[in-house]
Motif scaffolding. Structure first.
Motif, mmCIF file in Angstrom:
data_model
loop_
_atom_site.group_PDB
_atom_site.id
_atom_site.type_symbol
_atom_site.label_atom_id
_atom_site.label_comp_id
_atom_site.label_asym_id
_atom_site.label_seq_id
_atom_site.Cartn_x
_atom_site.Cartn_y
_atom_site.Cartn_z
ATOM 1 N N LEU A 14 0.872 -1.176 0.000
ATOM 2 C CA LEU A 14 0.000 0.000 0.000
ATOM 3 C C LEU A 14 0.909 1.226 0.000
ATOM 4 N N ARG A 15 0.970 1.900 -1.114
ATOM 5 C CA ARG A 15 1.863 3.051 -1.257
ATOM 6 C C ARG A 15 1.141 4.309 -0.774
ATOM 7 N N LEU A 16 1.422 4.717 0.450
ATOM 8 C CA LEU A 16 0.733 5.863 1.054
ATOM 9 C C LEU A 16 0.899 7.154 0.261
ATOM 10 N N PRO A 17 2.108 7.463 -0.241
ATOM 11 C CA PRO A 17 2.230 8.720 -0.989
ATOM 12 C C PRO A 17 1.431 8.752 -2.286
ATOM 13 N N LEU A 18 0.977 7.617 -2.779
ATOM 14 C CA LEU A 18 0.256 7.569 -4.055
ATOM 15 C C LEU A 18 -1.263 7.437 -3.886
ATOM 16 N N LEU A 19 -1.752 7.424 -2.665
ATOM 17 C CA LEU A 19 -3.186 7.246 -2.440
ATOM 18 C C LEU A 19 -4.019 8.426 -2.924
ATOM 19 N N TRP A 20 -3.409 9.554 -3.172
ATOM 20 C CA TRP A 20 -4.150 10.740 -3.609
ATOM 21 C C TRP A 20 -4.440 10.732 -5.113
ATOM 22 N N ILE A 21 -3.785 9.868 -5.869
ATOM 23 C CA ILE A 21 -3.893 9.920 -7.332
ATOM 24 C C ILE A 21 -5.294 9.557 -7.821
ATOM 25 N N ALA A 22 -5.851 8.438 -7.360
ATOM 26 C CA ALA A 22 -7.200 8.042 -7.813
ATOM 27 C C ALA A 22 -8.247 9.085 -7.428
ATOM 28 N N LEU A 132 -13.124 8.958 -2.650
ATOM 29 C CA LEU A 132 -12.492 9.887 -1.716
ATOM 30 C C LEU A 132 -12.457 9.347 -0.294
ATOM 31 N N VAL A 133 -13.596 8.898 0.191
ATOM 32 C CA VAL A 133 -13.664 8.423 1.578
ATOM 33 C C VAL A 133 -12.883 7.127 1.745
ATOM 34 N N SER A 134 -12.955 6.242 0.770
ATOM 35 C CA SER A 134 -12.218 4.985 0.855
ATOM 36 C C SER A 134 -10.721 5.232 0.978
ATOM 37 N N ARG A 135 -10.187 6.075 0.123
ATOM 38 C CA ARG A 135 -8.748 6.353 0.173
ATOM 39 C C ARG A 135 -8.355 7.105 1.449
ATOM 40 N N LEU A 136 -9.215 7.997 1.903
ATOM 41 C CA LEU A 136 -8.929 8.730 3.131
ATOM 42 C C LEU A 136 -8.872 7.791 4.335
#
Length: 153
Positions: A14-22, A132-136
């Motif tokens: 799980l790449r935390l720095p990349l969770l904002w992309i989707a 949004l909520v899932s990634r957050l």
């Protein structure tokens, strides 16, 4: 979905720095769609309702994901495995949509195009809220796990 069920037990990084992309891509796509065809007041209400429902489902789906920390010190990485319940939740959402709207988007017979636009606004809100909520939630859970793992070591 069959491909996802096949790889249930396989943990992936799980790449935390990349969770904002989707969320950024989905937000941009929804923004373009809303700019191209601005919703009416009822459309905004449908968008907000869709966002709330999608956010709730996204939150639940993220809570069902199985996270664990692999490695020690600077080599510690958060790993994620799909939950069978999370995938069944997505299948239930697809099935519910089919049961609610079995013949397409026929909510009323007066103005089918207007009803289709309102349903589109609701679905845009649903997807936006879910992503949004899932990634957050995934980001928050992983951050807490990493912080707890570092202090335990």
């Amino acid at each position: 979905m069959a491909w996802r069920f096949r790889s249930l037990e396989k943990a992936r990084l799980l790449r935390l720095p990349l969770l904002w992309i989707a969320p950024a891509i989905v937000t941009a796509a929804v923004s373009v769609a809303l700019y191209g065809m601005p919703p009416s007041l009822l459309g905004w209400a449908a968008l907000a309702a869709g966002f709330a429902i999608g956010g709730g489902i996204g939150m639940q789906r993220s809570r069902l994901m199985r996270l664990h920390v692999k490695g020690e010190g600077d080599e510690a990485r958060v790993m994620m495995r799909q939950s069978p319940l999370a995938l069944l939740l997505l299948l239930a959402v697809f099935a519910a949509r089919r049961m609610i709207l079995p013949g397409g988007m026929t909510v009323g017979a007066d103005y089918p195009a207007a009803n289709a636009q309102i349903m589109t606004d609701a679905m845009l809100g649903f997807v936006l809220g879910m992503v949004l909520v899932s990634r957050l939630i995934l980001w928050k859970r992983a951050r807490v796990m990493v912080a707890a793992h570092i202090t335990d070591s």
